[in-house]
Design a protein around this motif. Structure first.
Motif, PDB file in Angstrom:
ATOM      1  N   ILE B  83     -35.791  -2.102  80.962  1.00 44.02           N
ATOM      2  CA  ILE B  83     -34.690  -1.673  80.099  1.00 44.02           C
ATOM      3  C   ILE B  83     -35.212  -0.780  78.974  1.00 44.02           C
ATOM      4  CG2 ILE B  83     -32.963  -2.506  78.427  1.00 44.02           C
ATOM      5  CD1 ILE B  83     -32.610  -4.928  80.364  1.00 44.02           C
ATOM      6  N   GLN B  84     -36.372  -1.157  78.450  1.00 44.25           N
ATOM      7  CA  GLN B  84     -36.973  -0.312  77.395  1.00 44.25           C
ATOM      8  C   GLN B  84     -37.202   1.110  77.913  1.00 44.25           C
ATOM      9  OE1 GLN B  84     -40.527  -2.312  76.118  1.00 44.25           O
ATOM     10  NE2 GLN B  84     -39.448  -3.598  74.645  1.00 44.25           N
ATOM     11  N   GLN B  85     -37.727   1.189  79.130  1.00 47.00           N
ATOM     12  CA  GLN B  85     -38.013   2.500  79.713  1.00 47.00           C
ATOM     13  C   GLN B  85     -36.719   3.277  79.939  1.00 47.00           C
ATOM     14  OE1 GLN B  85     -41.028   3.974  80.259  1.00 47.00           O
ATOM     15  NE2 GLN B  85     -39.776   5.762  80.780  1.00 47.00           N
ATOM     16  N   LEU B  86     -35.702   2.578  80.461  1.00 42.67           N
ATOM     17  CA  LEU B  86     -34.421   3.242  80.723  1.00 42.67           C
ATOM     18  C   LEU B  86     -33.791   3.729  79.424  1.00 42.67           C
ATOM     19  CD1 LEU B  86     -33.049   0.866  83.493  1.00 42.67           C
ATOM     20  CD2 LEU B  86     -33.492   3.309  83.743  1.00 42.67           C
ATOM     21  N   ASN B  87     -33.871   2.918  78.370  1.00 37.90           N
ATOM     22  CA  ASN B  87     -33.327   3.337  77.067  1.00 37.90           C
ATOM     23  C   ASN B  87     -34.038   4.577  76.548  1.00 37.90           C
ATOM     24  OD1 ASN B  87     -31.446   1.317  77.003  1.00 37.90           O
ATOM     25  ND2 ASN B  87     -32.694  -0.096  75.818  1.00 37.90           N
ATOM     26  N   THR B  88     -35.361   4.631  76.773  1.00 38.48           N
ATOM     27  CA  THR B  88     -36.132   5.820  76.358  1.00 38.48           C
ATOM     28  C   THR B  88     -35.652   7.056  77.111  1.00 38.48           C
ATOM     29  OG1 THR B  88     -38.012   4.351  76.076  1.00 38.48           O
ATOM     30  CG2 THR B  88     -38.492   6.706  76.075  1.00 38.48           C
ATOM     31  N   ASP B  89     -35.447   6.896  78.426  1.00 37.52           N
ATOM     32  CA  ASP B  89     -34.990   8.027  79.255  1.00 37.52           C
ATOM     33  C   ASP B  89     -33.596   8.485  78.824  1.00 37.52           C
ATOM     34  OD1 ASP B  89     -37.340   7.785  80.662  1.00 37.52           O
ATOM     35  OD2 ASP B  89     -36.463   6.525  82.230  1.00 37.52           O
ATOM     36  N   VAL B  90     -32.718   7.501  78.558  1.00 38.04           N
ATOM     37  CA  VAL B  90     -31.348   7.840  78.144  1.00 38.04           C
ATOM     38  C   VAL B  90     -31.374   8.567  76.794  1.00 38.04           C
ATOM     39  CG1 VAL B  90     -29.143   6.852  77.393  1.00 38.04           C
ATOM     40  CG2 VAL B  90     -30.221   6.016  79.472  1.00 38.04           C
ATOM     41  N   ALA B  91     -32.217   8.095  75.879  1.00 40.10           N
ATOM     42  CA  ALA B  91     -32.323   8.742  74.557  1.00 40.10           C
ATOM     43  C   ALA B  91     -32.814  10.187  74.706  1.00 40.10           C
ATOM     44  CB  ALA B  91     -33.277   7.947  73.671  1.00 40.10           C
ATOM     45  N   ALA B  92     -33.752  10.396  75.623  1.00 37.68           N
ATOM     46  CA  ALA B  92     -34.269  11.757  75.860  1.00 37.68           C
ATOM     47  C   ALA B  92     -33.169  12.659  76.404  1.00 37.68           C
ATOM     48  CB  ALA B  92     -35.440  11.700  76.825  1.00 37.68           C
ATOM     49  N   TYR B  93     -32.342  12.085  77.275  1.00 33.00           N
ATOM     50  CA  TYR B  93     -31.223  12.859  77.821  1.00 33.00           C
ATOM     51  C   TYR B  93     -30.219  13.209  76.712  1.00 33.00           C
ATOM     52  CZ  TYR B  93     -26.738  13.827  79.963  1.00 33.00           C
ATOM     53  OH  TYR B  93     -25.532  14.399  80.265  1.00 33.00           O
ATOM     54  N   ALA B 104     -33.034  18.045  79.680  1.00 32.40           N
ATOM     55  CA  ALA B 104     -32.053  16.997  79.983  1.00 32.40           C
ATOM     56  C   ALA B 104     -32.161  16.564  81.439  1.00 32.40           C
ATOM     57  CB  ALA B 104     -30.642  17.516  79.695  1.00 32.40           C
ATOM     58  N   GLU B 105     -32.353  17.543  82.334  1.00 32.23           N
ATOM     59  CA  GLU B 105     -32.491  17.200  83.760  1.00 32.23           C
ATOM     60  C   GLU B 105     -33.777  16.432  84.021  1.00 32.23           C
ATOM     61  OE1 GLU B 105     -29.801  20.692  85.866  1.00 32.23           O
ATOM     62  OE2 GLU B 105     -31.995  20.878  85.847  1.00 32.23           O
ATOM     63  N   ALA B 106     -34.841  16.807  83.299  1.00 29.04           N
ATOM     64  CA  ALA B 106     -36.108  16.075  83.450  1.00 29.04           C
ATOM     65  C   ALA B 106     -35.942  14.622  83.014  1.00 29.04           C
ATOM     66  CB  ALA B 106     -37.210  16.750  82.635  1.00 29.04           C
ATOM     67  N   ALA B 107     -35.205  14.425  81.907  1.00 28.87           N
ATOM     68  CA  ALA B 107     -34.950  13.062  81.424  1.00 28.87           C
ATOM     69  C   ALA B 107     -34.137  12.270  82.450  1.00 28.87           C
ATOM     70  CB  ALA B 107     -34.206  13.116  80.092  1.00 28.87           C
ATOM     71  N   LEU B 108     -33.178  12.951  83.075  1.00 33.09           N
ATOM     72  CA  LEU B 108     -32.361  12.268  84.096  1.00 33.09           C
ATOM     73  C   LEU B 108     -33.197  11.899  85.317  1.00 33.09           C
ATOM     74  CD1 LEU B 108     -29.066  14.391  83.937  1.00 33.09           C
ATOM     75  CD2 LEU B 108     -29.372  12.021  83.193  1.00 33.09           C
ATOM     76  N   ARG B 109     -34.103  12.804  85.696  1.00 36.49           N
ATOM     77  CA  ARG B 109     -34.972  12.499  86.851  1.00 36.49           C
ATOM     78  C   ARG B 109     -35.870  11.298  86.534  1.00 36.49           C
ATOM     79  NH1 ARG B 109     -34.915  18.155  87.551  1.00 36.49           N
ATOM     80  NH2 ARG B 109     -36.783  18.391  86.271  1.00 36.49           N
ATOM     81  N   ALA B 110     -36.364  11.264  85.292  1.00 39.64           N
ATOM     82  CA  ALA B 110     -37.198  10.116  84.882  1.00 39.64           C
ATOM     83  C   ALA B 110     -36.381   8.833  84.938  1.00 39.64           C
ATOM     84  CB  ALA B 110     -37.739  10.340  83.474  1.00 39.64           C
TER      85      ALA B 110
END
Lengths: 312, 196
Positions: B83-93, B104-110
């Motif tokens: 969840i921590q990782q997913l929250n980081t990815d969502v914040a980047a997006y 933004a697309e890179a964050a979504l791919r992550a």
């Protein structure tokens, strides 16, 4: 080789645990009365046999078989590395690679006592191999923990933010020069400084005691703090510091000059049976400790390999 | 002894024998104590299981029994870092969704990678039979969100990218709801002794 010139003719076996290099002579060479019998196995190991189109020494095959377990901890983490599974690294890298490094250190340290007890030297190259594997596991553990652990403070906060982590970090820092100089070229270049440098292994061994002590509340189970939380009702056997102590007693005892003197005296009297009988309980304690460390490695390692890490 | 002196080495002392034998005796005592203690392992194991509650045959590690506490601990160990990782990815997006398409697309791919790994971990998790259906729904919800996010990551413009936000949020709510249900079920799960 330069360093062998420094050895004094000695009655008791050479204490060379700090050398990962197996090509040096031992003090055993100065004891002709013991040499013949003990070299019989060494000579047998030097005999070549046919394998496919080539000839291989028995020793080479035995060393490969005995050295292969050193790769197992790294192999356990390989699927997680290939798939970049951060979760597996975060949850179980410390148990898999950390315990692996501990095992490799003990196997590295085991060589000298075995030389002392058996007088054989064909397995001495394993010391270097297990030293290298220990370094690889320890460095891998630190890198993975620094990158994926959940502690705060960035990379350095994760590898050195707590006292037990700081001990581990210091061990990794010390293992790097050992890894870099664990080869013939470095041995030649460093000359008489090489052996004292390799004695850092002892410092790592000592730091590991503090690392494990601090990791699990000085060996006392307090609630869920300690390895005994695994749920099998055996907090004592799962305490890493106790396992470490059980193994270290044998490794340390066989390095004590009085004990080595006593062993050498009994061996020169032809009373090897007495040596084996006396050392047996200490060796049994070593095996007792190792069983639980190996169990931990296999248990956590297989879970890591399946990328279903266990946090127990 | 004479050989020792003849070889020019240090002579053996009486203390050498005393020390060696003392260590040997100490080790023998410790081994015997350890074996006696080990003989009571079965009883202690049963006592721990009876005290903590037990989920028979759920452990992936070959244990006879997994306690609810252990199971919850394992579940938390999987979900927390994921969840921590997913929250980081969502914040980047979120930081890039209005200005920088590539980032933004890179964050979504992550996010797709993290969520896929998370879903796979949960699919392998040995949930108790009563929680397994909810877990299956959760895994499906994660997969649906992953599919939608992967589609979003292939957007040609920022406007198209943001047009997915509503659907992704709905998919996210479904995931959160299922996770809450499972967490609640694990926390409130009756022990083996309380079960009919």
């Amino acid at each position: 080789m330069a360093t062998t010139r420094n050895y004094e003719p000695d009655l008791y076996p050479d204490d060379a645990i700090d050398r990962w290099n197996g090509k040096q002579e031992s003090a055993d060479d100065y004891r002709p009365q013991r040499r013949a019998a003990k070299r019989r196995v060494d000579e047998w190991m030097e005999v070549e046999f046919k394998f496919g189109g080539s000839r291989i020494k028995r020793k080479a095959l035995a060393l490969v078989l005995l050295g292969a377990p050193g790769l197992v901890p790294l192999l356990f983490m390989l699927p997680a590395l290939i798939t970049l599974n951060k979760n597996t690294f975060s949850v179980s890298v410390d148990d898999t690679l950390g315990t692996g490094a501990e095992l490799c250190l003990f196997l590295c340290l085991l060589i000298t006592p075995m030389v002392t007890l058996t007088g054989q030297r064909w397995f001495v190259p394993l010391r270097r191999w297990y030293g290298i594997m220990m370094a690889c596991c320890a460095i891998g553990d630190a890198l993975a923990a620094g990158l994926t652990d959940t502690f705060a403070g960035g990379f350095f906060g994760r590898v050195a933010g707590h006292v037990f982590e700081l001990m581990g970090f210091m061990m990794v820092m010390l293992v790097i020069p050992l890894l870099v100089t664990g080869n013939h070229w470095a041995q030649r270049k460093l000359g008489r400084f090489w052996k004292p440098l390799q004695r850092l292994t002892y410092v790592i061994w000592g730091l590991l005691a503090f690392h494990l002590m601090l990791l699990e509340g000085f060996g006392f189970q307090r609630g869920s703090n300690g390895s005994g939380f695994a749920g099998d009702g055996d907090p004592i056997f799962h305490q890493r510091f106790y396992q470490y102590s059980a193994c270290s007693l044998f490794l340390l005892t066989l390095r004590l000059p009085p004990v080595k003197r006593w062993i050498a005296a009994r061996q020169s009297e032809g009373r090897n049976w007495l040596v084996h009988l006396t050392i047996l309980p200490i060796f049994a304690l070593f095996v007792f400790g190792m069983i639980f460390i190996v169990n931990e490695e296999i248990f956590k390692g297989i879970d890591s390999f399946m990328e279903h890490p266990s946090s127990e | 002894m004479s050989e020792t002196y003849a070889s020019g080495a240090r002579p053996e002392r009486r203390a050498d024998s005393v020390m060696t034998v003392a260590i040997s005796v100490l080790a023998a005592v410790l081994v015997i104590t350890g074996l006696i203690y080990a003989a009571g392992t079965g009883g202690r194991h049963q006592a721990v299981l009876a005290a903590a509650g037990c989920e028979p045959n759920l452990s992936p590690s070959g244990l006879q029994c997994t306690t609810v506490q252990m199971l919850t601990s394992q579940y938390v160990a999987i979900t927390t870092p994921a969840i921590q990782q997913l929250n980081t990815d969502v914040a980047a997006y979120t930081a890039n969704e209005r200005h920088h398409l590539a980032a933004a697309e890179a964050a979504l791919r992550a996010e797709v990678t993290s969520a896929s790994a998370f879903g796979a971990s949960l699919a392998r998790f040995p949930f108790p039979p009563t929680i397994a259906p909810a877990a299956k729904v959760l895994v499906e919800a994660i997969r649906a969100r992953v599919k939608l996010t992967a589609e979003q990551a292939r957007s040609a413009s920022l406007t198209q990218l943001r047009s997915f936000n509503g659907r992704v949020n709905v998919a996210g709510v479904a995931v959160q709801t299922e996770m809450k249900l499972i967490r609640k079920a694990l926390a409130a799960r009756p022990t083996a002794n309380q079960e009919p």
